[in-house]
Design a protein around this motif. Structure first.
Motif, PDB file in Angstrom:
ATOM      1  N   MET A  99       1.077  -1.401  -0.177  1.00 35.51           N
ATOM      2  CA  MET A  99       0.084   0.098  -0.130  1.00 35.51           C
ATOM      3  C   MET A  99       1.342   1.569  -0.319  1.00 35.51           C
ATOM      4  O   MET A  99       0.890   1.786  -0.672  1.00 35.51           O
ATOM      5  N   GLU A 100       2.010   0.795   1.066  1.00 34.17           N
ATOM      6  CA  GLU A 100       2.330   2.148   1.072  1.00 34.17           C
ATOM      7  C   GLU A 100       2.939   2.683  -0.671  1.00 34.17           C
ATOM      8  O   GLU A 100       3.441   4.262  -0.428  1.00 34.17           O
ATOM      9  N   ALA A 101       3.807   1.697  -0.985  1.00 32.19           N
ATOM     10  CA  ALA A 101       4.503   1.806  -2.256  1.00 32.19           C
ATOM     11  C   ALA A 101       3.512   2.849  -3.584  1.00 32.19           C
ATOM     12  O   ALA A 101       3.997   3.584  -4.560  1.00 32.19           O
ATOM     13  N   ILE A 102       2.268   2.842  -3.467  1.00 30.15           N
ATOM     14  CA  ILE A 102       1.335   3.648  -4.841  1.00 30.15           C
ATOM     15  C   ILE A 102       1.041   5.511  -3.418  1.00 30.15           C
ATOM     16  O   ILE A 102       0.164   5.828  -4.286  1.00 30.15           O
ATOM     17  N   ARG A 103       1.376   5.106  -2.051  1.00 28.61           N
ATOM     18  CA  ARG A 103       1.430   6.193  -1.389  1.00 28.61           C
ATOM     19  C   ARG A 103       1.148   7.625  -2.348  1.00 28.61           C
ATOM     20  O   ARG A 103       0.213   8.384  -2.801  1.00 28.61           O
ATOM     21  N   ASN A 104       3.028   7.648  -3.124  1.00 25.86           N
ATOM     22  CA  ASN A 104       2.909   9.336  -3.786  1.00 25.86           C
ATOM     23  C   ASN A 104       2.693   9.590  -4.815  1.00 25.86           C
ATOM     24  O   ASN A 104       1.671  10.496  -5.431  1.00 25.86           O
ATOM     25  N   PRO A 105       2.574   7.763  -5.733  1.00 26.21           N
ATOM     26  CA  PRO A 105       2.010   7.947  -6.895  1.00 26.21           C
ATOM     27  C   PRO A 105       0.039   8.366  -7.136  1.00 26.21           C
ATOM     28  O   PRO A 105      -0.138   9.037  -7.652  1.00 26.21           O
ATOM     29  N   VAL A 106      -0.086   7.922  -6.097  1.00 25.14           N
ATOM     30  CA  VAL A 106      -1.801   8.169  -5.706  1.00 25.14           C
ATOM     31  C   VAL A 106      -1.752   9.723  -5.393  1.00 25.14           C
ATOM     32  O   VAL A 106      -3.263  10.291  -6.215  1.00 25.14           O
ATOM     33  N   ILE A 107      -1.220  10.176  -4.464  1.00 28.55           N
ATOM     34  CA  ILE A 107      -1.223  12.057  -4.391  1.00 28.55           C
ATOM     35  C   ILE A 107      -0.873  12.892  -5.671  1.00 28.55           C
ATOM     36  O   ILE A 107      -1.577  13.624  -5.452  1.00 28.55           O
ATOM     37  N   LEU A 108      -0.284  12.402  -6.038  1.00 23.84           N
ATOM     38  CA  LEU A 108       0.345  12.746  -7.404  1.00 23.84           C
ATOM     39  C   LEU A 108      -0.677  13.443  -8.998  1.00 23.84           C
ATOM     40  O   LEU A 108      -1.033  14.542  -8.689  1.00 23.84           O
ATOM     41  N   ILE A 109      -1.310  11.518  -8.482  1.00 21.63           N
ATOM     42  CA  ILE A 109      -2.743  11.963  -9.722  1.00 21.63           C
ATOM     43  C   ILE A 109      -3.293  12.545  -8.717  1.00 21.63           C
ATOM     44  O   ILE A 109      -4.178  13.078  -9.740  1.00 21.63           O
ATOM     45  N   LEU A 165       8.576  16.661  -4.366  1.00 20.20           N
ATOM     46  CA  LEU A 165       9.784  16.134  -3.716  1.00 20.20           C
ATOM     47  C   LEU A 165       9.351  14.727  -3.576  1.00 20.20           C
ATOM     48  O   LEU A 165      10.767  13.865  -3.592  1.00 20.20           O
ATOM     49  N   GLN A 166       8.983  14.984  -2.571  1.00 19.80           N
ATOM     50  CA  GLN A 166       8.532  13.506  -1.820  1.00 19.80           C
ATOM     51  C   GLN A 166       8.124  12.688  -2.747  1.00 19.80           C
ATOM     52  O   GLN A 166       8.119  11.399  -2.818  1.00 19.80           O
ATOM     53  N   THR A 167       7.292  13.102  -3.923  1.00 19.38           N
ATOM     54  CA  THR A 167       6.901  11.639  -4.951  1.00 19.38           C
ATOM     55  C   THR A 167       8.385  11.207  -5.734  1.00 19.38           C
ATOM     56  O   THR A 167       7.952  10.276  -6.880  1.00 19.38           O
ATOM     57  N   TYR A 197       2.040   9.788   7.506  1.00 23.00           N
ATOM     58  CA  TYR A 197       2.149   8.583   8.101  1.00 23.00           C
ATOM     59  C   TYR A 197       1.343   8.132   8.368  1.00 23.00           C
ATOM     60  O   TYR A 197       1.521   6.353   8.890  1.00 23.00           O
ATOM     61  N   TYR A 198       0.392   8.776   9.123  1.00 21.55           N
ATOM     62  CA  TYR A 198      -0.609   8.112   9.131  1.00 21.55           C
ATOM     63  C   TYR A 198      -1.537   7.818   8.730  1.00 21.55           C
ATOM     64  O   TYR A 198      -3.025   7.179   8.866  1.00 21.55           O
ATOM     65  N   VAL A 199      -2.059   8.237   7.426  1.00 17.91           N
ATOM     66  CA  VAL A 199      -3.036   8.350   6.438  1.00 17.91           C
ATOM     67  C   VAL A 199      -2.847   7.231   5.583  1.00 17.91           C
ATOM     68  O   VAL A 199      -2.596   7.202   4.360  1.00 17.91           O
ATOM     69  N   HIS A 200      -4.623   6.432   4.549  1.00 19.57           N
ATOM     70  CA  HIS A 200      -4.662   6.076   3.331  1.00 19.57           C
ATOM     71  C   HIS A 200      -4.168   6.637   2.665  1.00 19.57           C
ATOM     72  O   HIS A 200      -4.620   7.695   2.687  1.00 19.57           O
ATOM     73  N   PRO A 201      -2.820   6.063   1.566  1.00 22.86           N
ATOM     74  CA  PRO A 201      -2.797   6.740   0.790  1.00 22.86           C
ATOM     75  C   PRO A 201      -3.999   7.337  -0.141  1.00 22.86           C
ATOM     76  O   PRO A 201      -3.835   8.806  -0.740  1.00 22.86           O
ATOM     77  N   PHE A 247      -4.614  16.670   0.435  1.00 22.92           N
ATOM     78  CA  PHE A 247      -3.805  17.379   0.027  1.00 22.92           C
ATOM     79  C   PHE A 247      -4.340  17.988  -0.836  1.00 22.92           C
ATOM     80  O   PHE A 247      -4.059  19.343  -1.555  1.00 22.92           O
ATOM     81  N   SER A 248      -4.663  17.348  -2.302  1.00 21.68           N
ATOM     82  CA  SER A 248      -5.985  18.440  -3.330  1.00 21.68           C
ATOM     83  C   SER A 248      -6.487  19.078  -2.185  1.00 21.68           C
ATOM     84  O   SER A 248      -6.878  20.145  -2.641  1.00 21.68           O
TER      85      SER A 248
END
Lengths: 493, 177
Positions: free
Chosen positions: A1-11, A156-158, A325-329, A336-337
């Protein structure tokens, strides 16, 4: 699940930005006059107006600065939220009907327009326009700066880029803002507010439930942890103490009816009677999005105190650290949006009133007639964004001074003149002009010379009391003004 | 419509006197918060600032602020003619609003004297008063605005009056373009 966190935020962010661009293109076809550009042709429905009112009130400050303040000071800053409910009521009781009526009477397309009509005095309109520009420059520059910082952090995070300058992210984020603000004016702004407001509400509710379920024992346990370290922090006044908090209640409660980017929306609804439904919808929207402000700040303070999370590098990172750190991606992506949305919805409102002040109100007060106003409104919107961006990057301390200048300055300059003056025939132009000048003077000098008042009393409260006192006293001591027959009739309704 | 503004001025002067009192009168400490010992990005409270005089002056600042809020609401609601019903309802709202604030203050005075923690719906008792009482009470005024809108804010004949005013304006503009 953590692996998709940054792409999901960006998308999520890309989808949101594409929606804003789409609305800008759609609104372009509906914007045919300056009335459309500045007040949406007074043709907005209840839900659109209500979402526009609450989402531009809850700026990026509410999503970034708010949780940071709760983390830093405990319950103190919650008084800004508490004040909002009575603030919305005061705004609608005083102006919900009145501003809409004045706007219709004079065909007014901005607040200074309506003020000049009410007082029969162009100078009062000019002073309000100047107060708006001074507040807008600071507010807009800080919002644009916040937007650029958030975008830079996300990129930067993504890991999409290894390094990126603030100037570059400012151009990226600013381009989206400029695109829909220039093409669709206030129509694009209020319709993007629907998306922005919905994201803010959904994100905040889900975050609130995440907070109370992730911390063992829920809210009571969070309170217990903070209480054991510093009982005042979780007490009603937080670390700031009772006097400072009540000065916030005062300035945020009364000041709501003096925020030009918010009250201008009251001139845009289709029917005067819409105010009846706009008020409760705005209140509930604001209430739900404020849950994020309170819950993230408290849980981050408790987590750090318990040693369950390392100390933050700065209080303002409370929200981003929690989301990271504590929220579902997927939820992190939504919030973030939402954060970006909160900043953008306030920025586009400021762009709109700032443009109206520069391009319409000041020339009108000086007797200058501008041809092809719509074209020049678009050019001014573009130039104002450029100026605010440059101001954000290069003005140093001045941006902080003008940024802090915002709420209290608008409150002290506009509440007496508009909120009271539009409901009291006895109010005179001399009283209005004096109140504006004195309030601007007090706020600017206090910020410039970094004057602080004991017990953390907000300077905005002092300037608001001073301007109200002067406004009422001068009006009562002067001869009753002679009002235009139609203005008098509108004030009798 | 002169009376409410005399009251308005009285409340403002009272607020100025209280603020002057807070700034001028001797106090144990005017510093209310300081950097946390262990976590520099947090602040902690400074106990010395909790003098009884300060708290009572702050209490009256809060009460007068609430009076001003409700006066603003009354000014917004009161039309051309005096209406006793509107005044009575707003005064009832004021009594409850100020009452909740006073109960919250009394709860806070107990909170700073006792070591035990009483939790109500997730928060210490005085904080719960603030959140669930002072924050939510203005919904009473919202409710009032919604249900009495057609009687107190915009009466059916006001629409007719608005049409007449707009016509009169148009006539005037046609005469003096």
């Amino acid at each position: 699940m953590e692996a998709i966190r940054n792409p999901v935020i960006l998308i999520s962010l890309i989808i949101y930005m594409l929606l804003c661009i789409g609305i800008g293109i759609w609104a372009l076809r509906r914007t045919k006059s300056t009335s459309d550009f500045f007040i949406a042709g007074r043709n907005l429905g209840v839900m659109v107006t209500a979402f526009a009112v609450f989402s531009c009130t809850m700026s990026g400050f509410g999503f970034v600065g708010g949780p940071g303040l709760v983390y830093k000071m405990g319950m103190s800053s919650v008084w800004m939220v508490i004040a909002s409910l009575i603030g919305f009521n005061i705004s609608f009781f005083l102006l919900g009907k009145r501003l809409r009526l004045f706007s219709e009477l004079g065909g007014s397309i901005s607040l200074p327009d309506a003020v000049a009509l009410r007082y029969g005095n162009k100078t009062t309109g000019l002073f309000i326009a100047i107060a708006i520009i001074m507040g807008v420059m600071g507010y807009l520059a800080t919002q644009i700066l916040a937007m650029s910082i958030v975008l830079r952090d996300i990129l930067l995070q993504t890991g999409i880029v290894e390094s990126i300058s603030l100037g570059t992210t400012m151009i990226l984020a600013g381009s989206i803002l400029v695109f829909y603000s220039v093409t669709g004016g206030i129509i694009a702004s209020v319709y993007t507010d629907i998306i922005q407001g919905s994201i803010m509400i959904i994100g905040a509710i889900l975050i609130f439930f995440t907070v109370i379920t992730m911390y063992d024992g829920g809210l009571a346990s969070i309170s217990q942890t903070i209480f054991e370290n510093d009982r005042e922090a979780i007490g009603p006044w937080g670390t700031l103490g009772m006097v400072g908090c009540l000065s916030w209640l005062f300035v945020f409660g009364l000041g709501a009816s003096g925020q030009p980017h918010v009250i201008t929306k009251m001139m845009m609804n289709k029917k005067v009677s819409d105010a009846r439904h706009i008020l409760p919808v705005s209140i509930f929207g604001y209430f739900f999005s404020a849950l994020l402000w309170i819950s993230i700040g408290l849980v981050m303070r408790a987590l750090v105190l318990k040693g369950m999370h390392p100390e933050l590098t700065s209080a303002d990172t409370a929200a981003s650290q929690f989301l990271q750190y504590y929220v579902h991606p997927v939820l992190a992506g939504v919030v973030f949006s939402g954060l970006f949305a909160a900043i953008m919805s306030t920025s586009d409102s400021f762009l709109n009133i700032g443009t109206a002040a520069i391009m319409h109100d000041i020339p009108k007060a000086m007797g200058i007639k501008i041809k092809n106003e719509l074209y020049w409104a678009r050019v001014t919107t573009f130039l104002l964004t450029l100026l605010a961006g440059a101001f954000a990057l290069y003005s140093g301390d001045l941006i902080a001074i003008l940024g802090a200048f915002g709420w209290g300055t608008f409150a002290a300059a506009i509440v007496p003149v508009v909120a009271i003056g539009f409901n009291w025939k006895r109010a005179t132009p001399v009283a209005a002009n004096t109140a504006i000048i004195v309030s601007l003077g007090i706020n600017f000098l206090a910020k410039l010379f970094k004057i602080t008042i004991p017990f953390g009393i907000d300077i905005g409260a002092i300037s608001l009391i001073a301007s109200l006192t002067l406004f009422i006293s001068i009006s009562l001591l002067s001869a009753p003004p002679k009002l235009d027959k139609n203005v008098e009739a509108i004030m009798d309704i | 419509m002169r009376k409410p503004f005399i009251v308005f001025l009285f409340i403002l002067i009272s607020l100025i006197v209280i603020l002057a009192g807070l700034i001028i009168l001797p106090s144990k400490s005017i510093q209310v918060q300081a950097q946390h010992d262990l976590f520099p990005t947090m602040l902690k409270s400074v106990k010395a600032s909790q003098s009884t005089l300060t708290l009572w002056l702050a209490f009256f600042f809060g009460i007068f602020s609430i009076c001003l809020f409700t006066l603003f609401l009354y000014i917004g609601l009161s039309g051309k003619n005096f209406n006793r019903k509107k005044l009575v309802v707003i005064v009832i709202g004021l009594i409850f609003y100020a009452g909740i604030f006073s109960f919250g203050f009394a709860s806070y005075l107990r909170y700073i004297q006792n070591d035990s923690l009483r939790i109500f719906l997730g928060f210490p008792a005085p904080t719960a008063w603030m959140l669930y009482g002072i924050w939510f009470f203005p919904l009473f005024f919202t409710f009032l605005y919604v249900i009495k809108f057609n009687d107190w804010v915009l009466k059916p004949n006001d629409y007719q009056r608005l049409k007449e005013i707009m016509k009169s304006r148009e006539r005037r503009e046609t005469r003096n373009p």
